[in-house]
Design a protein around this motif. Structure first.
Motif, mmCIF file in Angstrom:
data_model
loop_
_atom_site.group_PDB
_atom_site.id
_atom_site.type_symbol
_atom_site.label_atom_id
_atom_site.label_comp_id
_atom_site.label_asym_id
_atom_site.label_seq_id
_atom_site.Cartn_x
_atom_site.Cartn_y
_atom_site.Cartn_z
ATOM 1 N N ASP C 261 1.013 -1.470 0.087
ATOM 2 C CA ASP C 261 0.032 -0.300 0.214
ATOM 3 C C ASP C 261 1.009 0.858 -0.216
ATOM 4 N N GLU C 262 0.710 1.732 -1.507
ATOM 5 C CA GLU C 262 1.875 3.282 -1.610
ATOM 6 C C GLU C 262 1.506 4.224 -0.872
ATOM 7 N N MET C 263 2.468 5.041 -0.407
ATOM 8 C CA MET C 263 2.235 5.795 0.385
ATOM 9 C C MET C 263 2.572 7.363 -0.099
ATOM 10 N N ARG C 264 1.826 8.256 -0.014
ATOM 11 C CA ARG C 264 1.955 10.066 -0.485
ATOM 12 C C ARG C 264 1.318 10.550 0.443
ATOM 13 N N LEU C 274 -2.694 5.158 -1.193
ATOM 14 C CA LEU C 274 -2.668 4.981 -2.900
ATOM 15 C C LEU C 274 -3.764 3.225 -2.294
ATOM 16 N N HIS C 277 -4.908 -2.916 0.462
ATOM 17 C CA HIS C 277 -4.596 -4.467 1.100
ATOM 18 C C HIS C 277 -3.998 -4.733 2.432
ATOM 19 N N PRO D 104 6.103 0.691 3.120
ATOM 20 C CA PRO D 104 4.965 1.104 2.441
ATOM 21 C C PRO D 104 4.484 -1.174 2.724
ATOM 22 N N GLY D 105 3.428 -1.354 3.802
ATOM 23 C CA GLY D 105 3.418 -2.713 4.095
ATOM 24 C C GLY D 105 3.897 -3.406 4.951
ATOM 25 N N LYS D 241 -2.923 -12.208 7.644
ATOM 26 C CA LYS D 241 -4.522 -12.333 7.001
ATOM 27 C C LYS D 241 -5.722 -12.418 6.794
ATOM 28 N N ARG D 307 8.963 1.219 -4.588
ATOM 29 C CA ARG D 307 7.816 1.914 -3.682
ATOM 30 C C ARG D 307 7.558 3.155 -3.898
ATOM 31 N N ARG D 308 6.630 4.086 -4.161
ATOM 32 C CA ARG D 308 6.417 5.037 -3.850
ATOM 33 C C ARG D 308 6.447 5.124 -2.246
ATOM 34 N N SER D 309 6.341 6.192 -1.306
ATOM 35 C CA SER D 309 6.700 5.971 -0.096
ATOM 36 C C SER D 309 6.724 7.196 0.862
ATOM 37 N N ILE D 310 6.435 7.643 1.744
ATOM 38 C CA ILE D 310 6.759 8.288 3.101
ATOM 39 C C ILE D 310 8.402 8.731 3.290
ATOM 40 N N GLU D 315 8.065 13.671 3.380
ATOM 41 C CA GLU D 315 8.450 13.634 2.435
ATOM 42 C C GLU D 315 8.007 12.709 1.517
ATOM 43 N N ASN D 316 7.817 12.652 0.352
ATOM 44 C CA ASN D 316 7.314 11.846 -0.473
ATOM 45 C C ASN D 316 8.981 11.048 -0.930
ATOM 46 N N ILE D 317 9.411 9.711 -1.554
ATOM 47 C CA ILE D 317 10.130 9.142 -1.221
ATOM 48 C C ILE D 317 9.998 7.906 -2.308
#
Lengths: 357, 357, 357, 357
Positions: C261-264, C274, C277, D104-105, D241, D307-310, D315-317
């Motif tokens: 679960d990507e973050m922004r 984003l 899951h 993420p996750g 899960k 992956r996109r994260s913070i 900050e976005n990374i």
């Protein structure tokens, strides 16, 4: 509901035997971001440490505590804190004689009756060595409570000799080997206990624990009463046989008028109690007055004087307990009593915050 | 970890206020196929019931218990047993005066400090009326323990007047309104308490609880000690301020030789103790000797004598507590003490069976 | 550690049998000064109440809840809240036939194996009637959580028929007798379940529960994980056989990239995920996303179709279960699932406050 | 009610971080006089140990367990058993990059949200390294359960690839690096996971745990249900899960007739079930059939794919997680699942004995 754990939210689980490789405890529920290192804990252990005067066991343990988890870069992380002390001066051979014998007044017989097996070395799990971990946990509890709450204890009676409460001076407590707040009585005890020690006997004692700086409102009805938890905590200390809050057993001899702690509004609007017969707890909840608790400690059951007993084979014997014993275990119970009070209060602080915000 | 529950496996949760529609409790963990009906419980409630002599509150409650669940065709099913008693003789108007005032020595102030609200009618949750459910639960505990374990209590001190233990006669206990085992002392108490009652005052007392027929081996180290659980259970009783096991606070004044309960093998091979200073518990585990516990009960705080206090508005007041109060709440604490002992023992019987088979 | 209790600080203990005089529960640990009356609880009970359509049991119970303690002048007092519902439409004679027989897939056999006795009337303690008290307790939990946290559930599958998630509309949920969020699927179910009902059979189902408005940080490592507690709570519901969080069993089929679960950071500085899951829980602690849980409910085991079974005498029999049964117990499990989620969250809210302030 | 403990009577408390000096656990409540040494525990740890094939993390830990208390002369004493494993191959520098970033996750973000601090080294307390202590505790649980109860687990799905249940052969399970009971599927997985591993991705999986030799009657209503406890235990495993008992989520798609496990008396008078849709548990109590449970494990969240994260600075990374990670953590969850089942069953064995003798 482990029987080796106590506390609800501030939860301590201890393990270890007197003559095993180590003793330790897990302290769970500690709030995060509290500064903590071994240096916060060691001074309390040093107070309880054996071998510091001729009046305590000559077993030499440095009781160096290690933090194995739950602290990161000097701060608590909110995860369980593991504390461990390695045993270094076990002399299990001292106990060979009593491996199959039951010391009167000791847990030897009852552990055997319950489990059909016992680690006889130094009393195994029933040894007061376990209380080192209570003291260590108590040091963490104090950090949670913060500097405004002060928890101190003193020995107020040894054998038949009570202190003179008019002489109470907290500064004396750490100035004699008995945690005695009355310098004159300390001298009497010194002479008396020296005789007892040399004669191979032992003495009982009473410890008083006082918590000051308490807010009103901690505790709970009906089975989670603050005094019920203190009673359990203090009675769980090795050799404890009685627990009192405020007037204690003596409350029985009072009238309602005598026992009432009258109240008045102070000039600054604060609420003042004119006495503290209740020992700071009403209906199981703190009143804001100092909490005053006492517990009695029976005389050490391991003595050199021969006593009639039996052995595992079901034979009558006479028993003499050698080894290195405290002539008055009540002395080293003083920091233990402080620690148990600290643990109960830290637990109730969090319980109160949980329910009442 | 409800603060209104006690016990681990034999688990009792009580609810209800003094002047609400009813009080009740859930008793969980009861073994199946035990014969049980209201008739097994009612006699114990009748012993505790108010209004039976001029020495207890004149509130008239029949305290008729109903079983609402957990029993089928006269036997326990292993599912939770719900017990309920309807309140019938509430007179909340008696308490109108104190709705906004704090009685010294009472939980009024601390409940308010904790919750910011309190049911002032008859003390609400802090009322000793709650103890009826302890007595009811204790009756079930006795059924679990079976007839070989006898649990009895008596009042051994009222105000400054102690019984003469040489006169102890269990037959006397139910032959006077005080549960006094010493007929002579009962007469002294009668005279004294009549005066106290008429003067609007109250007296403290001490209750002694004895469990006989105990096997060795119940209890546990270190925080689940049988004596720690008894201490918690007895200290949780309303107005209790001290708890003792065996020699209790007096153990402090003994030497190791005096305190040792020596042992001998009997002619029949049984294990005999030559004394019982320990009160039947060593290292937190039962020795097989009778368990002897005591607790002090402070004098009733609701008295007619005016006392200085404050009210919710933060004003100084003088307070007189009307209503129907026990001049010595210690009397009705006798069956409550028995019940708490029974509950602790039933719990430990099951704990022991769980671990040791 | 009563097996009829759940929760740590928000602690619910239920009691009562299907055909006893009443059912009830004690809710302990509730914060004080929360406005509470029966009117806050009754609407949730009405949702679960039997006999509201031809698709649920025809047993007629008004399920009128009474508050017997813990509320004073319309506000919680912090003391235990007792709730009770009287049973009014028991027809125990319906069950006479199965008093000595074991319904396949039912708890008859296992209760008997465990306890050697069972209250066979309507399933006794194993009846889903117990879930009424969960719903009642859940209504109190919602009051603790406050209006910012919304907890809603829906039926998303009945037998082989899944909803079309694209049609999800919360407004539909209360507009059909199935709590179905997809109007089209509701029609399919209606037709299908009518057939099943008439044929004396039954169907399984899946319930989805969603909690929105969650803060990040509730929950705990390692065994007190928020998802572990939800799993226990949902699996404890009658007839539940599976529990999922987020992707659930389907998480097995994903790759790490898909599952992340990507973050922004949002334009307003808020933290945005984003995808979800994880179902709102990472490492046992809430992430601030909606918590998404599902549980499966097996088909009712009490059916009219004859099944092979045995009786208490150890004889082979064919069994047909008459009585008034739900053709799909999953329907009435929808408000129960919501309630269990609410209870777990209220408990963790207080746990978090206790440790982290 | 420590959140780092599980079990009621068989009570396990774990402590330790991935990159701290050691990890450990206290196992309390163990019956006395059970033969126990490190050699009883080590084989299970060796199954879970990392670095044994290219399909698990290359971290090299010998995972040598030490018993520090609770065992005397080769037998359990009934007192708490302390187990400890020293960490030897920490490489905290691998994690320097992510000290201030959230994967993420992963639990990074939620631990930070909860505690405002986290031990980022190797995931700290949230690391699957903690599961080593579950496996160790499980080995003790097996000793309590005795040889008649067999607890085995296998991996039955990896990514989208399910095993062919017709090929199930327990002998295969330990003959491939996946605990796969189907040799053909093991080959498919081998090829697939090698690709995944090289691409820096990861896969989810499903573990099935089966307990055979169960007596009927273990477990309890209503919140102490055996399946509720299993659900909590399995869901508490890192990355789990979903949890299923018997038909699990698929029970929803069945009719009452299909789902009924019909019963017949065998020729020898034994009770036979003709199917096991229930997975061995009815009404929360064991039926005597094998207990069948499954849990899904999400794909490892630490992957090499960006992956996109913070980060903590808001900050976005883009994040890539280096370090030594399992491409499919589900593999090493197999012995963990077995251990959790063993712990739950040992707990319920003692609970049953406590109540029902």
């Amino acid at each position: 509901m482990s029987v080796n754990s106590f506390g609800r939210l501030f939860r301590v689980t201890t393990w270890g035997e007197s003559h095993g490789p180590a003793i330790g405890c897990t302290v769970d529920g500690v709030p995060p971001r509290i500064a903590l290192s071994e240096a916060d804990i060691q001074p309390y252990l040093d107070k309880r440490r054996p071998g510091q005067s001729k009046f305590t066991t000559q077993r030499q343990e440095t009781d160096q505590v290690k933090i194995l988890s739950g602290v990161f870069e000097g701060q608590t992380t909110g995860t369980p804190i593991q504390l461990m002390i390695e045993n270094t001066d076990q002399r299990s051979k001292d106990y060979g004689d009593i491996a199959r014998e039951f010391r009167p007044g000791h847990a030897d017989y009852t552990y055997n009756a319950k489990y059909g097996i016992r680690d006889h070395r130094g009393g195994g799990r029933s040894s007061a060595r376990e209380t080192a971990m209570r003291v260590a946990a108590g040091a963490i509890a104090r950090k949670i409570l913060g500097p405004d709450i002060s928890i101190r204890a003193a020995l107020i009676q040894m054998g038949p000799h009570k202190i003179d409460r008019d002489n109470w001076n907290w500064d004396h407590v750490n100035a004699n080997p008995f945690f005695c707040p009355d310098a004159e009585t300390a001298d009497i005890w010194s002479e008396e206990l020296d005789k007892i020690r040399k004669s191979g006997s032992s003495l009982g004692a009473i410890v008083e624990v006082i918590a000051e700086g308490m807010p009103a409102g901690w505790g709970a009805p009906v089975y989670g009463k603050l005094d019920a938890d203190i009673a359990s905590a203090l009675m769980s200390i090795n050799a404890a046989k009685g627990v009192e809050i405020g007037e204690g057993m003596g409350a029985s001899a009072l009238t309602g008028e005598e026992n009432a702690d009258e109240m008045r509004i102070g000039e600054d609007g604060s609420i003042n109690f004119l006495s503290n017969h209740a020992g700071g707890i009403l209906g199981g909840i703190s009143s804001g007055q100092p909490i005053v608790a006492r517990f009695s400690v029976k005389p050490t059951s391991s003595i050199l004087t021969p006593r009639r007993s039996i052995n595992e084979a079901g034979e009558n014997i006479d028993i003499i307990t050698k080894g290195r014993h405290d002539p008055c275990v009540g002395i080293r119970a003083v920091p233990v009593g402080e620690a148990m009070m600290a643990c109960v209060l830290a637990d109730h602080m969090m319980l109160h915050r949980a329910q009442c915000g």
